[in-house]
Design an enzyme around this catalytic site. Sequence first.
Site, mmCIF file in Angstrom:
data_model
loop_
_atom_site.group_PDB
_atom_site.id
_atom_site.type_symbol
_atom_site.label_atom_id
_atom_site.label_comp_id
_atom_site.label_asym_id
_atom_site.label_seq_id
_atom_site.Cartn_x
_atom_site.Cartn_y
_atom_site.Cartn_z
ATOM 1 N N THR A 129 0.902 -1.080 0.054
ATOM 2 C CA THR A 129 -0.033 0.087 -0.007
ATOM 3 C C THR A 129 0.801 1.301 -0.005
ATOM 4 O O THR A 129 0.367 2.327 -0.527
ATOM 5 C CB THR A 129 -0.861 0.003 1.066
ATOM 6 O OG1 THR A 129 -0.349 0.276 2.551
ATOM 7 C CG2 THR A 129 -1.963 -1.353 1.310
ATOM 8 N N VAL A 140 -1.757 6.357 0.371
ATOM 9 C CA VAL A 140 -3.148 6.033 0.457
ATOM 10 C C VAL A 140 -3.105 4.710 0.578
ATOM 11 O O VAL A 140 -3.277 4.108 -0.703
ATOM 12 C CB VAL A 140 -3.416 7.007 -0.806
ATOM 13 C CG1 VAL A 140 -5.072 6.659 -0.728
ATOM 14 C CG2 VAL A 140 -3.337 8.479 -0.551
ATOM 15 N N HIS A 141 -3.548 3.981 1.712
ATOM 16 C CA HIS A 141 -3.378 2.672 1.733
ATOM 17 C C HIS A 141 -4.837 1.751 1.281
ATOM 18 O O HIS A 141 -4.758 1.103 0.556
ATOM 19 C CB HIS A 141 -3.274 2.312 3.182
ATOM 20 C CG HIS A 141 -2.061 2.884 3.734
ATOM 21 N ND1 HIS A 141 -0.916 2.505 3.448
ATOM 22 C CD2 HIS A 141 -1.802 4.159 4.472
ATOM 23 C CE1 HIS A 141 0.263 3.136 4.313
ATOM 24 N NE2 HIS A 141 -0.608 4.208 4.841
ATOM 25 N N ASP A 142 -5.970 2.310 2.044
ATOM 26 C CA ASP A 142 -7.127 1.696 1.810
ATOM 27 C C ASP A 142 -7.657 1.518 0.492
ATOM 28 O O ASP A 142 -8.215 0.276 0.224
ATOM 29 C CB ASP A 142 -8.252 2.004 2.793
ATOM 30 C CG ASP A 142 -7.895 2.021 4.028
ATOM 31 O OD1 ASP A 142 -6.940 1.108 4.465
ATOM 32 O OD2 ASP A 142 -8.281 3.053 4.930
ATOM 33 N N PRO A 143 -7.526 2.269 -0.408
ATOM 34 C CA PRO A 143 -8.395 2.304 -1.764
ATOM 35 C C PRO A 143 -7.757 1.090 -2.565
ATOM 36 O O PRO A 143 -8.591 0.535 -3.420
ATOM 37 C CB PRO A 143 -8.167 3.601 -2.341
ATOM 38 C CG PRO A 143 -7.943 4.571 -1.071
ATOM 39 C CD PRO A 143 -7.313 3.710 -0.247
#
Length: 325
Positions: A196, A246-249
């Site tokens: 990520t 920006v990890h979650d996407p």
Amino acid sequence: MTLPVLVDCDTGIDDAIALTYLAGHPDVRIAGVVSSAGNVEVAAVHRNNLVLAELLGIDAPVSRGAAAPLTADLMTADDTHGPQGLGHAHLPEPTTSGDPREGAQLWVETARAHPGELVGLVLGPHTNLALALELDPELPRLLRRLHIMGGAINHRGNTGPTSEWNIAVDPEAAQQVLAAFTGAPQRPVLGSLEATETVRFTSATLSRLQGTADRTGHPVATILVDALRWYFEFHQADGFGWMAHVHDPLVAAHAVTGGFARTRPLAVDVELTGMLTRGQTVGDELGRWGRAPNVDVLTDVRPEEFIDHLLQMLQDALSGGNRSL
């Protein structure tokens, strides 16, 4: 045929981007949102999720989860995400209080309603899923697949020297979830930091999103831009320069498309007692444990391709939709 997805998140700046992505994806139906204590306290997370759901037109139950980890005291990341979780953004008050069911119950009932179809997406600590497994140990066989943003495999941490935030907040819950899903019909997919952190928003990325906000006038576009400004400031103060991981996407997009990265099987467990390494996700690269792989770890990310896809999907999601608040 849309894919039902249950999102468990501690919204959070990158969580908000992931929710927006999922809300606008034509192949996704958000079947539920569970608010997890983590980046900020659960009341603030739940407010963020309620407002985003209303503004994005997400027609799904939004449930408040546990207020604290299974055994540890809650730690939050106000410095990273701001006191209310979305940086400099100013949100309206939600018009509803959300679904009355506890987060763990929403996990169970949604999985039972979509046996073999529901994608579980954990973008925060694992507390609610661990509690759900106590209610229904069959969850690993009810889900189509579990996708997790968490951990750091042979990579420096972003919380402790070796620990990643989502795991470090509630290591006991993460350990219980990984143990419960060992032997599931499909191994969970683990999007850990070495994957990520290849997704880096720059000034150019922020400008493109600002352009979307200017063109569409959608309130969520403004929320994301204002939130990201805080995120950039945090990363700059932390020594990374004017940018943001920006990890979650990435994990959300891979869960939906299967694209933008490959996976490799690995046996992974969570350190619970180390004085210096509590919350570390340990991967047995050499097979010393003699255990079969229990997760598929994201690897070989194509970050530029993914960021282009993400920004296009955000633009599509924010070109219309609910602007009632």
